[in-house]
Design a protein around this motif. Structure first.
Motif, PDB file in Angstrom:
ATOM      1  N   MET A   1       0.850  -1.205   0.000  1.00 43.21           N
ATOM      2  CA  MET A   1       0.000   0.000   0.000  1.00 43.21           C
ATOM      3  C   MET A   1       0.878   1.245   0.000  1.00 43.21           C
ATOM      4  SD  MET A   1      -3.061   0.945   2.662  1.00 43.21           S
ATOM      5  CE  MET A   1      -4.025   2.425   2.466  1.00 43.21           C
ATOM      6  N   SER A   2       0.599   2.202  -0.868  1.00 42.93           N
ATOM      7  CA  SER A   2       1.416   3.409  -0.972  1.00 42.93           C
ATOM      8  C   SER A   2       1.156   4.334   0.210  1.00 42.93           C
ATOM      9  CB  SER A   2       1.104   4.141  -2.283  1.00 42.93           C
ATOM     10  OG  SER A   2      -0.255   4.506  -2.335  1.00 42.93           O
ATOM     11  N   ASP A   3       2.139   5.157   0.521  1.00 43.98           N
ATOM     12  CA  ASP A   3       2.002   6.112   1.618  1.00 43.98           C
ATOM     13  C   ASP A   3       0.960   7.167   1.268  1.00 43.98           C
ATOM     14  OD1 ASP A   3       3.941   4.846   3.104  1.00 43.98           O
ATOM     15  OD2 ASP A   3       5.570   6.086   2.309  1.00 43.98           O
ATOM     16  N   PRO A   4       0.231   7.668   2.272  1.00 42.61           N
ATOM     17  CA  PRO A   4      -0.805   8.674   1.993  1.00 42.61           C
ATOM     18  C   PRO A   4      -0.194   9.997   1.529  1.00 42.61           C
ATOM     19  CG  PRO A   4      -0.500   8.416   4.357  1.00 42.61           C
ATOM     20  CD  PRO A   4       0.306   7.324   3.699  1.00 42.61           C
ATOM     21  N   ILE A   5      -0.975  10.687   0.723  1.00 39.79           N
ATOM     22  CA  ILE A   5      -0.574  11.998   0.198  1.00 39.79           C
ATOM     23  C   ILE A   5      -1.759  12.949   0.330  1.00 39.79           C
ATOM     24  CG2 ILE A   5       0.053  13.292  -1.886  1.00 39.79           C
ATOM     25  CD1 ILE A   5       2.345  11.686  -0.835  1.00 39.79           C
ATOM     26  N   VAL A   6      -1.475  14.187   0.720  1.00 37.00           N
ATOM     27  CA  VAL A   6      -2.473  15.262   0.672  1.00 37.00           C
ATOM     28  C   VAL A   6      -1.934  16.329  -0.273  1.00 37.00           C
ATOM     29  CG1 VAL A   6      -3.598  17.124   1.961  1.00 37.00           C
ATOM     30  CG2 VAL A   6      -3.449  14.844   2.952  1.00 37.00           C
ATOM     31  N   ARG A   7      -2.794  16.843  -1.126  1.00 34.30           N
ATOM     32  CA  ARG A   7      -2.422  17.943  -2.021  1.00 34.30           C
ATOM     33  C   ARG A   7      -3.117  19.221  -1.562  1.00 34.30           C
ATOM     34  NH1 ARG A   7      -4.395  17.255  -7.314  1.00 34.30           N
ATOM     35  NH2 ARG A   7      -2.648  18.337  -8.312  1.00 34.30           N
ATOM     36  N   PHE A   8      -2.325  20.260  -1.447  1.00 32.90           N
ATOM     37  CA  PHE A   8      -2.831  21.599  -1.148  1.00 32.90           C
ATOM     38  C   PHE A   8      -2.995  22.314  -2.483  1.00 32.90           C
ATOM     39  CE2 PHE A   8      -1.428  26.095  -0.661  1.00 32.90           C
ATOM     40  CZ  PHE A   8      -2.486  26.575   0.098  1.00 32.90           C
ATOM     41  N   VAL A   9      -4.241  22.724  -2.796  1.00 32.89           N
ATOM     42  CA  VAL A   9      -4.535  23.340  -4.099  1.00 32.89           C
ATOM     43  C   VAL A   9      -5.084  24.749  -3.866  1.00 32.89           C
ATOM     44  CG1 VAL A   9      -5.750  23.113  -6.291  1.00 32.89           C
ATOM     45  CG2 VAL A   9      -5.074  21.050  -5.028  1.00 32.89           C
ATOM     46  N   PRO A  10      -4.251  25.778  -4.027  1.00 34.93           N
ATOM     47  CA  PRO A  10      -4.734  27.155  -3.808  1.00 34.93           C
ATOM     48  C   PRO A  10      -5.475  27.675  -5.037  1.00 34.93           C
ATOM     49  CG  PRO A  10      -2.400  27.198  -4.360  1.00 34.93           C
ATOM     50  CD  PRO A  10      -2.810  25.741  -4.340  1.00 34.93           C
ATOM     51  N   LEU A  11      -6.682  28.165  -4.827  1.00 31.62           N
ATOM     52  CA  LEU A  11      -7.488  28.715  -5.919  1.00 31.62           C
ATOM     53  C   LEU A  11      -7.640  30.231  -5.832  1.00 31.62           C
ATOM     54  CD1 LEU A  11     -10.278  25.991  -6.048  1.00 31.62           C
ATOM     55  CD2 LEU A  11      -8.254  26.188  -7.507  1.00 31.62           C
ATOM     56  N   GLY A  12      -7.439  30.796  -4.650  1.00 27.94           N
ATOM     57  CA  GLY A  12      -7.550  32.250  -4.478  1.00 27.94           C
ATOM     58  C   GLY A  12      -6.846  32.695  -3.215  1.00 27.94           C
ATOM     59  N   GLY A  13      -6.322  33.927  -3.219  1.00 32.85           N
ATOM     60  CA  GLY A  13      -5.713  34.492  -2.025  1.00 32.85           C
ATOM     61  C   GLY A  13      -4.217  34.314  -1.921  1.00 32.85           C
ATOM     62  N   LEU A  14      -3.595  33.575  -2.826  1.00 33.69           N
ATOM     63  CA  LEU A  14      -2.150  33.402  -2.821  1.00 33.69           C
ATOM     64  C   LEU A  14      -1.582  34.112  -4.050  1.00 33.69           C
ATOM     65  CD1 LEU A  14      -3.145  31.004  -0.948  1.00 33.69           C
ATOM     66  CD2 LEU A  14      -0.958  29.930  -1.503  1.00 33.69           C
ATOM     67  N   GLY A  15      -0.864  35.212  -3.780  1.00 32.06           N
ATOM     68  CA  GLY A  15      -0.406  36.074  -4.854  1.00 32.06           C
ATOM     69  C   GLY A  15      -1.293  37.294  -5.011  1.00 32.06           C
ATOM     70  N   GLU A  16      -2.248  37.458  -4.113  1.00 31.86           N
ATOM     71  CA  GLU A  16      -3.199  38.572  -4.168  1.00 31.86           C
ATOM     72  C   GLU A  16      -3.797  38.767  -2.778  1.00 31.86           C
ATOM     73  OE1 GLU A  16      -6.082  37.136  -6.938  1.00 31.86           O
ATOM     74  OE2 GLU A  16      -6.749  35.523  -5.634  1.00 31.86           O
ATOM     75  N   ILE A  17      -4.449  39.894  -2.590  1.00 26.57           N
ATOM     76  CA  ILE A  17      -5.184  40.157  -1.350  1.00 26.57           C
ATOM     77  C   ILE A  17      -6.659  39.902  -1.630  1.00 26.57           C
ATOM     78  CG2 ILE A  17      -5.786  41.856   0.403  1.00 26.57           C
ATOM     79  CD1 ILE A  17      -2.855  41.128   0.491  1.00 26.57           C
ATOM     80  N   GLY A  18      -7.270  39.001  -0.867  1.00 29.04           N
ATOM     81  CA  GLY A  18      -8.690  38.705  -1.036  1.00 29.04           C
ATOM     82  C   GLY A  18      -8.933  37.450  -1.836  1.00 29.04           C
ATOM     83  N   MET A  19     -10.229  37.134  -2.042  1.00 30.60           N
ATOM     84  CA  MET A  19     -10.668  35.954  -2.794  1.00 30.60           C
ATOM     85  C   MET A  19     -10.054  34.664  -2.235  1.00 30.60           C
ATOM     86  SD  MET A  19     -11.004  37.144  -6.775  1.00 30.60           S
ATOM     87  CE  MET A  19      -9.380  37.871  -6.970  1.00 30.60           C
ATOM     88  N   ASN A  20     -10.014  34.545  -0.916  1.00 31.65           N
ATOM     89  CA  ASN A  20      -9.334  33.422  -0.292  1.00 31.65           C
ATOM     90  C   ASN A  20     -10.101  32.124  -0.482  1.00 31.65           C
ATOM     91  OD1 ASN A  20      -7.145  34.994   1.092  1.00 31.65           O
ATOM     92  ND2 ASN A  20      -8.939  35.996   1.960  1.00 31.65           N
ATOM     93  N   CYS A  21      -9.412  31.112  -0.992  1.00 35.08           N
ATOM     94  CA  CYS A  21     -10.030  29.806  -1.213  1.00 35.08           C
ATOM     95  C   CYS A  21      -8.941  28.792  -1.531  1.00 35.08           C
ATOM     96  CB  CYS A  21     -11.029  29.883  -2.368  1.00 35.08           C
ATOM     97  SG  CYS A  21     -11.860  28.312  -2.744  1.00 35.08           S
ATOM     98  N   PHE A  22      -8.935  27.680  -0.816  1.00 40.03           N
ATOM     99  CA  PHE A  22      -8.044  26.583  -1.191  1.00 40.03           C
ATOM    100  C   PHE A  22      -8.740  25.258  -0.935  1.00 40.03           C
ATOM    101  CE2 PHE A  22      -6.711  27.200   3.308  1.00 40.03           C
ATOM    102  CZ  PHE A  22      -6.739  25.896   3.784  1.00 40.03           C
ATOM    103  N   ALA A  23      -8.166  24.209  -1.492  1.00 40.42           N
ATOM    104  CA  ALA A  23      -8.708  22.861  -1.306  1.00 40.42           C
ATOM    105  C   ALA A  23      -7.603  21.947  -0.804  1.00 40.42           C
ATOM    106  CB  ALA A  23      -9.275  22.332  -2.623  1.00 40.42           C
ATOM    107  N   LEU A  24      -8.003  20.972   0.015  1.00 40.45           N
ATOM    108  CA  LEU A  24      -7.118  19.876   0.402  1.00 40.45           C
ATOM    109  C   LEU A  24      -7.681  18.611  -0.228  1.00 40.45           C
ATOM    110  CD1 LEU A  24      -6.487  20.653   4.194  1.00 40.45           C
ATOM    111  CD2 LEU A  24      -4.954  21.115   2.259  1.00 40.45           C
TER     112      LEU A  24
END
Length: 550
Positions: A1-24
């Protein structure tokens, strides 16, 4: 069985001020954190900006839930736009105050609120591979939370927006003991707000702001207007207490203020304020020294109450010489011109204008300064660090702070660039996913790139319209041509210009035949635009309406 992985996916708020949203993303499940909006910096009829949610739409059957940290618009404002485009609506978990605000937004958009679940401070929510604990943090809005998200790779801690203010009149403080305990247990990755990294030490406190406002209001002999961010319940609470102490009534001007007042009362705040509140229609019946007016629009927004007061066009109140306006707010970068124009208009009315420039302690930031950001890192002692919420400049400086404090594994990414988080070993950056900004026009529909470009062209150079009817079998003008111009210097409303354009159109029509290289409409358009460019130096949008008649 492979080791677990989580991906952090930024959709807003990184590289800008506002529109904050990310997914795990963990296996086949996705947890969305925050869903914020922004505001346009131009005047093209755009009402709202939000992140491009294409990545989520393509995976909507895998969305476990949406988790909200607090009720500011840059964290909840885009929720209706995401939810309305999902076939299956996920549960939305939010602190009580944010929940009340989200229900109001959903009602405005005619969306069902059954998906909203309240998550008070200290609660734990099990969501597939994610276990989320809501941790108390201080901020410029009540009920703000950080999130300790347990995953198969360890705990991912998201600070949300926070500060370490020790005097919060209407809300909780940052739970330092819980943060230290979580740090001792182990934090795999820390995601932390970078907005205020350029401030070495954040000055002031919310209680200090209330004391500063009281010093100004107590001796005031006339009407006092306070401009503030509508969501700051700490300040609302303090101003009602000042009103009671000074024998004044309070009136709220602005839809946003009214909604935030109602949301605060719905969660048990401002309970002793009702006897002090008067409606806008009662303002003129009160002596000037018996009233405090709270007004939205501290950034000089065109349709706001405070801006209309400065222009002497508000339907409920006219300011008079000797009144005082206190701007208990900061100037958001990019709004300087609007704010200072509004201040100058207030001064022309004979109003005493107070702000951070005259009284520095009438406002304090709700975002941690560098010293508080350092304290957060020291409490949590993470294995790895990803700065969030800020421009690239802010995030890189925050990364440097983490490195100085002994966190060797730090990654700076902007919207759309995922980070792979293994159970052990370094973080790694992956190939970018689809991302960007979606613009919602006034009226609620998405504004596509081509329509926005055309609006820019119209605003930049104006528009000319030619209308005519031409015989179907031979190029003989049966009607027109008529010519109208809008926003074109020296051409708008000029009779001689109209006659010249009509003659040019008649010439083009008479010379056009089957051997001509361009269709008649395009030949007319080019000829008219060339003529106007020769006159004015501008290249307007030229619309040709050509009907063929028998």
């Amino acid at each position: 069985m492979s080791d677990p992985i989580v991906r952090f996916v930024p959709l807003g708020g990184l590289g800008e001020i506002g529109m904050n949203c990310f997914a795990l993303e963990c296996g086949e499940r996705i947890l969305v954190v925050d869903c914020g909006m922004g505001f346009p910096d131009d005047d093209l009829g755009v009402d709202v900006l939000h992140p491009d949610f294409s990545w989520l739409y393509e995976r909507e059957d895998r969305i476990e839930a949406i988790f909200i940290t607090h009720g500011h618009e840059d964290h909840i404002g885009a929720l209706p736009y995401l939810i309305r485009n999902l076939k299956k609506v996920p549960r939305v978990f939010a602190p009580p105050h944010a929940s009340a605000l989200i229900r109001e937004r959903f009602a405005d958009h005619e969306l069902d609120s059954d998906c909203i679940v309240e998550t008070p401070v200290g609660s734990r929510t099990e969501l597939g591979p994610f276990s989320v604990e809501s941790v108390a943090v201080a901020h410029s809005i009540i009920d703000a939370t950080a999130l300790a998200i347990d995953t198969p790779v360890g705990t991912i801690f998201h600070t949300g927006d926070f500060d370490l203010d020790s005097c919060q009149p209407a809300g909780h403080l940052t739970d330092a003991l819980r943060l230290e305990a979580l740090g001792q247990r182990g934090i795999r990755v820390l995601l932390s707000d970078s907005t205020n990294i350029d401030t070495p030490v954040r000055k002031g406190s919310e209680q200090g702001v209330i004391e500063a406002l009281e010093r100004l209001i107590m001796p005031a002999k006339n009407r006092v207007v306070v401009g503030l961010f509508s969501s700051n319940v700490h300040r609302l609470d303090g101003i009602f207490r000042i009103a009671k102490k000074t024998g004044r009534k309070v009136s709220l001007l602005g839809r946003s203020l009214t909604k935030h007042y109602a949301a605060a009362r719905a969660v048990g705040q401002l309970q002793n304020s009702e006897s002090l509140l008067v409606g806008p229609e009662q303002i003129t019946g009160l002596p000037r020294d018996k009233l405090i007016v709270l007004a939205g629009g501290s950034q000089g927004e065109a349709a706001s109450s405070l801006r209309r007061l400065s222009l002497d066009t508000h339907q409920s109140l006219r300011l008079e010489e000797g009144d005082m306006v206190i701007l208990s707010s900061r100037v958001i970068p990019g709004n300087e011109r609007e704010v200072f124009t509004m201040q100058n208009d207030l001064l022309r009315l004979g109003v005493d204008v107070r702000s951070r420039l005259t009284d520095p302690d009438v406002h304090t930031s709700g975002h941690a300064g560098r010293s508080e950001q350092a304290q957060m890192i020291e409490w949590l002692r993470p294995d790895a660090f990803i700065p969030v919420h800020g421009t690239l400049h802010h995030m890189r400086k925050h990364r440097d702070l983490a490195l100085e404090l002994g966190v060797p594994d730090t990654v700076v990414v902007e919207n759309g660039t995922p980070v792979r988080i293994p159970k052990a070993g370094p973080l790694s950056v992956e190939r970018p996913v689809r991302h960007g900004i979606t613009r919602i026009a006034i009226g609620g529909e998405e504004l596509d790139a081509e329509t926005r470009r055309r609006r820019q062209d119209l605003g930049r150079s104006g528009v000319a319209v030619v209308a005519l009817a031409v015989g179907e079998k031979r190029n003989r003008i049966e009607f027109g041509p008529t010519f109208s111009a809008f926003g074109i210097p020296t051409v708008d409303g000029d009779a001689s210009a109209k006659r010249a354009v009509r003659r040019e159109v008649e010439r083009v029509v008479s010379e056009h035949n089957s051997r001509s290289a361009l269709p008649l409409e395009e030949s007319i358009r080019r000829a008219v635009r060339r003529m106007i460019q020769d006159w004015t130096g501008t290249r307007p949008v030229v619309e040709v309406h050509l009907d063929r008649v028998r």
